[in-house]
Design an enzyme around this catalytic site. Structure first.
Site, short mmCIF file in Angstrom:
data_model
loop_
_atom_site.label_atom_id
_atom_site.label_comp_id
_atom_site.label_asym_id
_atom_site.label_seq_id
_atom_site.Cartn_x
_atom_site.Cartn_y
_atom_site.Cartn_z
CE LYS A 163 2.69 -9.72 -10.95
NZ LYS A 163 1.69 -10.18 -11.89
N GLY A 207 6.61 -4.12 -13.58
CA GLY A 207 5.89 -5.20 -14.25
C GLY A 207 6.10 -6.56 -13.62
CB SER A 208 4.98 -9.87 -14.81
OG SER A 208 3.61 -9.52 -14.89
CB ILE A 209 10.46 -8.82 -14.88
CG1 ILE A 209 11.80 -9.53 -14.82
CG2 ILE A 209 10.64 -7.36 -14.59
CD1 ILE A 209 11.80 -10.91 -15.40
#
Length: 198
Positions: free
Chosen positions: A161, A157-159
């Site tokens: 990134k 997920g975005s974490i």
């Protein structure tokens, strides 16, 4: 109760398959053994060894004298790095939801909290449960026995990134003002990997 249930695990009566496996030489039918969590992982350490007496009896099975005695040896203590208050807070944050929370000490990797929801009360296994309660536990849709921390399948997920951005900044591959456009899909060979929201 349910606090840290997935970490601690639960005890259940040893099954015929477990007895036949040879992994439990100290146990016999009717014994309670660790079925999940730390209880299962550290079963041999926690179990200790059985004691016993050899007793001479008369024809009516009345004891006459003790011939030999072997005292039981308790198992070892197991110490966890969980912070009880942080564990309770993590479980409170998951109340009414399905999910997982893990908190670790970045200095040494100690697990301070490891919560999975929905949870279960390990005490329900001690006295046994009826078929309907067990059916609900394993196939009722909420799957409270599933430890979502270690058995859930979650994309990073975005974490993630943040991790790649920090790596790029540290290596000088990108600067703080650089921009990257995301089309919502990444083509790798013949497969298209899409974002969570098409």
């Amino acid at each position: 109760g349910k606090l840290a249930a997935h970490v601690i695990g639960y005890l259940g009566e040893i099954s015929e398959d477990q007895l036949k496996s040879g992994r439990y030489p100290e146990n016999r039918s009717g014994d309670l053994i660790g079925q999940s969590g730390v209880e299962a992982e550290r079963q041999k350490s926690l179990h200790g060894s059985r004691g016993g007496e050899q007793v001479e009896v008369d024809a009516a099975s009345r004891p006459l004298k003790v011939l030999s005695r072997k005292p039981p040896v308790p198992g070892f203590n197991v110490f966890l790095t969980l912070d009880e208050d942080l564990q309770a807070l993590a479980e409170e944050a998951l109340a009414g939801r399905k999910g997982a929370i893990v908190a670790m000490d970045p200095r040494n990797g100690e697990v301070l909290a490891m919560a999975s929801a929905p949870a279960f009360d390990p005490n329900t296994f001690i006295g046994g449960m009826d078929r309907e309660a067990w059916r609900q536990m394993i196939s009722g849709g909420d799957y409270p026995l599933q430890n979502r921390v270690i058995a859930g399948q979650y994309p990073p997920g975005s974490i993630f990134k943040i991790v790649t951005a920090l790596g790029g900044l540290e290596e000088g591959l990108v600067g703080p003002e650089d921009e990257v456009f995301c089309r919502g899909v990444y083509q790798l060979g013949s497969h298209s990997f899409r974002c969570w929201k098409r």
